[in-house]
Design an enzyme around this catalytic site. Sequence first.
Site, PDB file in Angstrom:
ATOM      1  N   GLY A   4      47.215 -11.306  12.217  1.00 49.09           N
ATOM      2  CA  GLY A   4      46.478 -11.004  13.699  1.00 49.09           C
ATOM      3  C   GLY A   4      45.756 -12.357  13.982  1.00 49.09           C
ATOM      4  O   GLY A   4      46.411 -13.410  14.451  1.00 49.09           O
ATOM      5  N   LYS A  32      55.180  -8.957   7.748  1.00 47.37           N
ATOM      6  CA  LYS A  32      54.626 -10.120   7.694  1.00 47.37           C
ATOM      7  C   LYS A  32      54.926 -11.140   6.735  1.00 47.37           C
ATOM      8  O   LYS A  32      55.281 -12.244   7.020  1.00 47.37           O
ATOM      9  CB  LYS A  32      53.025  -9.835   7.648  1.00 47.37           C
ATOM     10  CG  LYS A  32      52.561  -8.902   8.696  1.00 47.37           C
ATOM     11  CD  LYS A  32      51.241  -8.448   8.605  1.00 47.37           C
ATOM     12  CE  LYS A  32      50.936  -7.432   9.809  1.00 47.37           C
ATOM     13  NZ  LYS A  32      49.581  -6.494   9.193  1.00 47.37           N
TER      14      LYS A  32
END
Lengths: 448, 448
Positions: free
Chosen positions: A144, A215
């Site tokens: 993020g 990720k």
Amino acid sequence: MTSAVLPNASQPLRIGLAGLGTVGASVLKILQRQENALAARCGRAIRVVAVSARDRKRDRGIDLGGFTWFDDPVALAKSAEVDCVVELMGGSDGPAKAAVEAALSAGKHVVTANKALLAAHGVALAELAESNGVALAFEASSAGGIPVVKTLREALAGNNVSRISGILNGTCNYILSRMEQEGLTFEACLADAQRLGYAEADPTFDVEGFDTAHKLAILTSLSFGTKIDAEAIHVEGISAITPLDLRMADELGYRIKLLGVAERTKTGIEQRVHPTMVPKASAIAQVMGVLNAVSIDADAVREITLVGPGAGGDPTASAVVADIADVARGTAGLPFGLPVGRLEEPTRAPMQRHEGGYYVRLAVADRPGAAAAIATRMAEADISLESIVQRRSPEAVNRDPGGRSGAPVPVVLITYATSESAIRAALEKVTADGHVAEPPQVIRIERE
Amino acid sequence: MTSAVLPNASQPLRIGLAGLGTVGASVLKILQRQENALAARCGRAIRVVAVSARDRKRDRGIDLGGFTWFDDPVALAKSAEVDCVVELMGGSDGPAKAAVEAALSAGKHVVTANKALLAAHGVALAELAESNGVALAFEASSAGGIPVVKTLREALAGNNVSRISGILNGTCNYILSRMEQEGLTFEACLADAQRLGYAEADPTFDVEGFDTAHKLAILTSLSFGTKIDAEAIHVEGISAITPLDLRMADELGYRIKLLGVAERTKTGIEQRVHPTMVPKASAIAQVMGVLNAVSIDADAVREITLVGPGAGGDPTASAVVADIADVARGTAGLPFGLPVGRLEEPTRAPMQRHEGGYYVRLAVADRPGAAAAIATRMAEADISLESIVQRRSPEAVNRDPGGRSGAPVPVVLITYATSESAIRAALEKVTADGHVAEPPQVIRIERE
């Protein structure tokens, strides 16, 4: 003199935004709020000209009247009025992939937050971007608001990275934090996370570790200059973690975190996602709730750790806007920091060759000699035990003061460094011996 | 098609390196070790062609035979064979400033680790770089290997920063960590730090907070888009901190860290460097030893924290090489992320207007009513007390069981949020009342 560093005070960068969920709405708001500052930083205006989403009528608290509307994101991606497509739809295939491919093929820059897309097709898309001389930027895809992509790609350009590890999923960290602090079950904390909007109605993707794996696949590639190899990742989630495991971890000086870890080992690149015991005093153990954290070990910088919000509209949009600014300034660089032709094929280190400490919790029939038999099996496999804890709960002692019932009691072993294959083989024998009442709980330990 | 993002496979970037101390030697080694990887990342070779240092004969473990030697760094900066000057000499004026000015004026890029130079002349040098269309990059000037400059300048481009705070001096953090963990005096820990090479023979610059202030001045400018205003910084060092303060902090749930803090307040931009009580559970409190840490509060990303080595040859060189790579790729951008003409004149928030909690330790004559009189003075100044601790040491009680000697005892007050001017005024009265035997110890508290 032609400036080598000043952006040209040229045409605005015209943005087409595909996907108007929480992150998309935040991106629009930030681009409006920071319009002047961004123009000054980039030497040119950034202007959203077109948008696309599934539902045109939904109230997003933003006036979309000034933007050309596209029902079809691929048509937006191909539009002659768009210079840069911001893809915030999500999904590894389907419209997101089609739109990104169409944009890159048409010579348009792409900024995306789509980790699933990158994990599945990142190398092919980077190749497409490179051959078309455009940017493919994806800071928001991993952790993020934490600028870990830029850090790996640019700030550590002079380093050999040896290891990257992190808490990459806020949902899991929230659940484990609450389980630890309040002694609650996984199910109870998951329900709370869903109620608070930290977890999806179908939480599988988060709690079983797949989101972390996507990720990690991206970060592994950036860390080691290798092609993305998401299928090589060993993935375990947190749904089997019990309050007892968290209590034992606490007693033994650890916390349990869902980590994504990639490291160069002597057998190749090891990529794994699993619940992990980390020492309470370690930096990573301090990261509680929905926060994310990433630690990078590298030869020159030694170790740096980045902590921040790993999800949420505004923090993710912060990363998206940073990428847009890089595109506007003309400084986005190559998607993985290296030409795709220079990315190496990774040698996979098999999980059986993983070496480290282990926490093993067994439900042992409470009979004389059971613990000794287990310890013997460990010794046969050349596994050294750092500690062995056998403890009946006060309730169990009350029920059966003499310990005659043979009801299972938890026995916890902490091993010194050993191999995954050794521990698995030893536990197979322990199970075959008939000393344990349920499958062993195995949690890997990271001591540094 | 002309690529908008691919570097041109063009001429090598020719480096002239001024300063061959620990960092300079590390830079040379990294550039050699990473030669191929950097060329791939930057699309061109990076080649050191010239070096300059005070002592040509010193053995640095590196063969300097292949480089043109300059006794005079200004001559190196002007040399036609150099494209980019790497300044690692240090010092706010003198040869470092002369060489950087000469290089920029001659249209050469500059990479520097020199915080004193930037704090004193950063804006003027940025203007010179801008008008000559070249880069002035200084990642290594603040927090060593931590990429905080790049994070502020690029990764947070879409954010309004409201506050930045950090542990920016490893020497001070090492001393405070040892004082806390081993109950030692400042002097004893300083001597150890000097023996281990963590502190200079003259430690004033580090321990009195000036080094932190230089770094803070740079980070403030990057955070708020304001001109550097190092003279506005309120600076206090750690030499007056006692083991008793650390013990009391521990009892009250705090640790003491030397922080640099810059924040937007309603009266302007407040910049301050001082010992600070931080809650033990906070992220910043976990940063022990020579590590640095920086936390940034911003509207979109909320809060991110970066932790890593703030000094040392290799970590600092890691940041220098990242800047060199940005220059080679042509992506270094503007020194402060904005054209100098867009940097605002900062409005200084006077320290007297600072608001926060305070720890006050008084040596109070042990007479009936002294504590009450002090509490009354605080109340008169409208200062609310969160706690008041008066405790004679066991030794003092042994010496004087009845407490009749009137020997001073420590009284510690923790206040709720108040203003610097209120606390100073109240303590002046307390001192004038004659209740205290020595000047009060005042340490600010940061609760978030």
